[in-house]
Design a protein around this motif. Sequence first.
Motif, short mmCIF file in Angstrom:
data_model
loop_
_atom_site.label_atom_id
_atom_site.label_comp_id
_atom_site.label_asym_id
_atom_site.label_seq_id
_atom_site.Cartn_x
_atom_site.Cartn_y
_atom_site.Cartn_z
N HIS A 1 0.79 -1.22 0.00
CA HIS A 1 0.00 0.00 0.00
C HIS A 1 0.83 1.28 0.00
CE1 HIS A 1 -3.29 -2.63 0.45
NE2 HIS A 1 -3.34 -2.70 1.75
N TYR B 1 -2.62 3.94 4.26
CA TYR B 1 -3.61 2.95 4.68
C TYR B 1 -3.12 2.22 5.93
CZ TYR B 1 -5.41 3.63 -0.05
OH TYR B 1 -5.90 4.18 -1.20
N HIS C 1 -1.68 -4.13 -5.77
CA HIS C 1 -2.40 -3.17 -4.93
C HIS C 1 -3.63 -2.72 -5.71
CE1 HIS C 1 -3.31 0.45 -2.53
NE2 HIS C 1 -3.53 1.01 -3.70
N SER D 1 -7.21 -0.20 -4.95
CA SER D 1 -7.85 0.66 -3.96
C SER D 1 -8.94 1.49 -4.61
CB SER D 1 -6.82 1.57 -3.29
OG SER D 1 -6.10 2.32 -4.25
N ALA E 1 -8.35 -0.44 0.49
CA ALA E 1 -7.27 -1.01 -0.31
C ALA E 1 -7.14 -2.50 -0.08
CB ALA E 1 -5.95 -0.32 0.02
#
Length: 274
Positions: A202, A210, A235, A237, A242
């Motif tokens: 993240h 996050y 990743h 989000s 996320a």
Amino acid sequence: MGNTDQTSNAYLVRDGDVLLPGAAAQGPWGPTISGHVVGGILARSLEDVGSGPGLQPARLTVDLLRPTAITPLEVRTTVRRDGRRIRLVDAELLQDDVVVSRASAMFLRRGEHPVGDVWSSSITMPPLPPDPGPLPEDLMMFVWGYGGDGLSSGAMGFTEWHDSAGPKYAWIRQVRPLVAGEITSPFVQAAMAADATSALSHWGTGGLRYINADYTLTLARAPVGEYIGLAAISHNSHDGVAAGAAAVFDEQGPIGNAITVGLVNPVESFHPRA
């Protein structure tokens, strides 16, 4: 693996069935216990109850339900299934009779390995870090990060991930025992390292925005050696939520995967202490 000669350096001290956290257990989000310590406590209790001859800890899921204060802790474990090939154990972490985190682990019985090849995506970890020499006494854990192209050497901590939108990697080594006077098992060390999946997957050009709400670790075998490696895979989000994933390595190669979900959090509240 263990650090039984460093009892004064442990995250926790055992007092009967109660665990007493010290100042080293504080995490980067404020005056609360770090998620990797919480995960380690739960993994330790699950392994104590679920381990057995021929059984492999194959999956651990940790739910970080609420902030965990630096006050006494108790763990409650329950065997949900104890079959011939599968053992499933749940654990709850309590403070003042309130459940602050929970986890479950699946232990699978090892058997004869089948012949043939199975496809898997190819992921290569950067090399193990060089000997760092003497480490600061207040170091929470040793993290050697690689950012960008994954080829430039990292530094102790997460600094290589700043201003980088490229792939991220980390080798993590525990430098203090989880509980004073105990050897931290390979499974527990992997569980503690897997908490960093959130930061690994993240962290973007705006820093780490996050805070992780959970993580799941899967293992095909127990890790070998002092280091656990994490290689970011993905990743995703949207609207402040996320989802991230990483491949998990030891010094001999890939051993499993980790996934995590997170919620957006003010960047200024994160202060890494690795």
